[in-house]
Write an enzyme that holds these catalytic residues in place. Sequence first.
Site, PDB file in Angstrom:
ATOM      1  N   SER A  91      35.399  41.931  30.057  1.00 48.27           N
ATOM      2  CA  SER A  91      33.988  41.608  30.305  1.00 48.27           C
ATOM      3  C   SER A  91      32.715  42.039  29.346  1.00 48.27           C
ATOM      4  CB  SER A  91      33.558  42.648  31.836  1.00 48.27           C
ATOM      5  OG  SER A  91      32.224  43.014  31.529  1.00 48.27           O
ATOM      6  N   TYR A 101      34.016  51.354  34.992  1.00 42.27           N
ATOM      7  CA  TYR A 101      34.241  49.744  34.784  1.00 42.27           C
ATOM      8  C   TYR A 101      33.952  49.443  33.469  1.00 42.27           C
ATOM      9  CZ  TYR A 101      33.802  44.835  35.554  1.00 42.27           C
ATOM     10  OH  TYR A 101      33.909  43.606  35.435  1.00 42.27           O
ATOM     11  N   LYS A 144      37.118  48.091  30.768  1.00 39.34           N
ATOM     12  CA  LYS A 144      37.094  46.721  30.381  1.00 39.34           C
ATOM     13  C   LYS A 144      37.028  46.483  28.865  1.00 39.34           C
ATOM     14  CE  LYS A 144      37.182  44.426  33.806  1.00 39.34           C
ATOM     15  NZ  LYS A 144      38.164  43.473  34.259  1.00 39.34           N
TER      16      LYS A 144
HETATM   17  N1  LIG Z   1      31.874  38.624  38.555  1.00 37.99           N
HETATM   18  C1  LIG Z   1      31.591  39.017  37.433  1.00 37.99           C
HETATM   19  O1  LIG Z   1      30.545  39.090  37.030  1.00 37.99           O
HETATM   20  C2  LIG Z   1      32.693  39.407  36.317  1.00 37.99           C
HETATM   21  C3  LIG Z   1      32.236  39.791  35.080  1.00 37.99           C
HETATM   22  C4  LIG Z   1      33.168  40.066  34.063  1.00 37.99           C
HETATM   23  C5  LIG Z   1      34.381  40.429  34.272  1.00 37.99           C
HETATM   24  N2  LIG Z   1      34.783  40.253  35.582  1.00 37.99           N
HETATM   25  C6  LIG Z   1      36.225  40.371  36.190  1.00 37.99           C
HETATM   26  O2  LIG Z   1      37.023  39.440  36.756  1.00 37.99           O
HETATM   27  C7  LIG Z   1      38.035  39.920  37.288  1.00 37.99           C
HETATM   28  C8  LIG Z   1      38.008  38.904  38.744  1.00 37.99           C
HETATM   29  O3  LIG Z   1      36.770  39.468  39.212  1.00 37.99           O
HETATM   30  P1  LIG Z   1      35.966  38.435  40.282  1.00 37.99           P
HETATM   31  O4  LIG Z   1      34.706  38.457  39.716  1.00 37.99           O
HETATM   32  O5  LIG Z   1      36.454  37.252  40.338  1.00 37.99           O
HETATM   33  O6  LIG Z   1      35.704  39.101  41.761  1.00 37.99           O
HETATM   34  P2  LIG Z   1      36.615  39.120  42.994  1.00 37.99           P
HETATM   35  O7  LIG Z   1      36.509  37.696  43.558  1.00 37.99           O
HETATM   36  O8  LIG Z   1      36.443  40.416  43.649  1.00 37.99           O
HETATM   37  O9  LIG Z   1      38.164  38.940  42.438  1.00 37.99           O
HETATM   38  C9  LIG Z   1      38.893  40.256  42.229  1.00 37.99           C
HETATM   39  C10 LIG Z   1      40.347  40.057  42.401  1.00 37.99           C
HETATM   40  O10 LIG Z   1      41.008  41.239  42.216  1.00 37.99           O
HETATM   41  C11 LIG Z   1      41.897  41.660  43.570  1.00 37.99           C
HETATM   42  N3  LIG Z   1      42.122  42.845  43.509  1.00 37.99           N
HETATM   43  C12 LIG Z   1      41.130  43.827  43.758  1.00 37.99           C
HETATM   44  N4  LIG Z   1      41.707  45.079  43.811  1.00 37.99           N
HETATM   45  C13 LIG Z   1      43.268  44.727  44.129  1.00 37.99           C
HETATM   46  C14 LIG Z   1      44.195  45.685  44.198  1.00 37.99           C
HETATM   47  N5  LIG Z   1      44.149  47.139  44.339  1.00 37.99           N
HETATM   48  N6  LIG Z   1      45.531  45.022  44.249  1.00 37.99           N
HETATM   49  C15 LIG Z   1      45.668  43.593  43.898  1.00 37.99           C
HETATM   50  N7  LIG Z   1      44.627  42.866  43.613  1.00 37.99           N
HETATM   51  C16 LIG Z   1      43.130  43.491  43.633  1.00 37.99           C
HETATM   52  C17 LIG Z   1      41.120  40.924  44.501  1.00 37.99           C
HETATM   53  O11 LIG Z   1      42.172  40.641  45.617  1.00 37.99           O
HETATM   54  P3  LIG Z   1      41.969  41.265  47.012  1.00 37.99           P
HETATM   55  O12 LIG Z   1      40.935  40.758  47.597  1.00 37.99           O
HETATM   56  O13 LIG Z   1      43.316  40.836  47.648  1.00 37.99           O
HETATM   57  O14 LIG Z   1      41.839  42.815  46.867  1.00 37.99           O
HETATM   58  C18 LIG Z   1      40.435  39.606  44.059  1.00 37.99           C
HETATM   59  O15 LIG Z   1      41.650  38.651  44.119  1.00 37.99           O
HETATM   60  C19 LIG Z   1      37.721  41.383  37.540  1.00 37.99           C
HETATM   61  O16 LIG Z   1      38.673  41.981  36.592  1.00 37.99           O
HETATM   62  C20 LIG Z   1      36.405  41.710  36.818  1.00 37.99           C
HETATM   63  O17 LIG Z   1      36.301  42.795  36.441  1.00 37.99           O
HETATM   64  C21 LIG Z   1      34.074  39.734  36.497  1.00 37.99           C
END
Ligand SMILES: NC(=O)c1ccc[n+]([C@@H]2O[C@H](COP(=O)([O-])OP(=O)(O)OC[C@H]3O[C@@H](n4cnc5c(N)ncnc54)[C@H](OP(=O)(O)O)[C@@H]3O)[C@@H](O)[C@H]2O)c1
Length: 267
Positions: free
Chosen positions: A145, A158, A162
Site C-alpha cells: 500500500s 496496517y 504493509k
Molecule cells: N482498498 C484500498 O484502498 C487498498 C489500498 C492499498 C492496499 N490495499 C490492499 O489490497 C488488498 C485487498 O483489499 P481490497 O481493497 O480489495 O479489500 P476487500 O475487497 O475487502 O478484499 C479483502 C480480501 O481479503 C480477504 N480476507 C480478509 N481477511 C481474510 C482472512 N482472515 N482469511 C482469508 N481471506 C481474508 C477477503 O475475503 P473475505 O471477504 O472472505 O474475508 C477479501 O477477499 C488488501 O491487502 C489491502 O490492504 C487496499
Amino acid sequence: MSEGRATADWALVTGACSGIGLAIAHQLAARGHPLVVVSHRAQALEEAARALAAQHQVQVEPLCVDLARESAAAELIAHVERLGIEPMVVVNNAGVFFFGEVADADPAKVAGLLQLHVVTPSLLSRHFARAMRARRRGHLLFVSSISAWNDFPGIALYGASKRYLKSFGLALRAELAVWGVNVTVVAPGATATGLYESTVVDVQKARRFGVMAGPEFVARAAVQAMFAGRALSVPGVTAKLFAWAMWLAPRWAIVRLRRWAPWLPRP
Ligand SMILES: NC(=O)c1ccc[n+]([C@@H]2O[C@H](COP(=O)([O-])OP(=O)(O)OC[C@H]3O[C@@H](n4cnc5c(N)ncnc54)[C@H](OP(=O)(O)O)[C@@H]3O)[C@@H](O)[C@H]2O)c1
C-alpha cells in the site's frame, strides 16, 4: 518467466472473493491461468469461483481458509498439495483495515492483522518460492500500500504491516532473481472496495471525486507489472502523487495530523 494460455500455469490468489484480489483473479484467468482462489467467506468465494470459471473457461478451485489463523499457511499448503497443484504464480493479497489507536485495539484483531499481513504471506512465500526456485521460473506478487511510504497514526498496525510486505517482497526479489523467479510489489493508493466498510471513509464520494481508483484498474496495472518483471508498481497518477507526498511529509506534519484526525480520540 512466461505467461499466457500456452503455459497454463496455476495461479493462487488470496483474498480473491472481492475487491482487488477478485479483479487480479479475473486478469489472470483472462490470460488462461487456472486458479486456486482463497478467502474465508465460503459463499462469496464459491460465487466468485463459479463466475471466474464461467467467464474465462478456466479451472477454478475455491479454498476457504481463514488466513488470519496461526495454522493458516500450513492448512492452505496442505490443501493445495492434496489437489496436486504447484502454483507458479502466487498473489498475496488478502487484507483487512481498521482505524484507531493501538492502545484501543482488540488484541484478537491485532493478532489477526499481523498474521494475515505478515506471517501467513511470509510462510506461503517461503513454501511456494522453493518450488519456483527448483523450476527456475514463477512469479510472486505482494499487495502492499502507499501507506508503506511513511508512519501514520491511526493506522500504525496496517501501515507497518504493509511496509513489511514491501520490504520483504523487495528483499525476496533480490534473493530469487538469480534463480529466474520474479517478485513484484504493488502498492495501491486508495481503491474503491469493501475494505473500508466498517470505517468512516465514504467510498462512493471518494470515487466520484477521483481520489479512489477502481479495483480493476489497480489489478490490471499489478498483473502487467508482475509479468513485465517489475519490482514495484504504484498504479495511477493520483496514487503516485500521494506516495510522494507521504514520503516527503515531515514528522511535524504527521504529529499535527494526529491532532486533527477526526477518527482518533482527543486527549
Ligand atoms: N482498498 C484500498 O484502498 C487498498 C489500498 C492499498 C492496499 N490495499 C490492499 O489490497 C488488498 C485487498 O483489499 P481490497 O481493497 O480489495 O479489500 P476487500 O475487497 O475487502 O478484499 C479483502 C480480501 O481479503 C480477504 N480476507 C480478509 N481477511 C481474510 C482472512 N482472515 N482469511 C482469508 N481471506 C481474508 C477477503 O475475503 P473475505 O471477504 O472472505 O474475508 C477479501 O477477499 C488488501 O491487502 C489491502 O490492504 C487496499
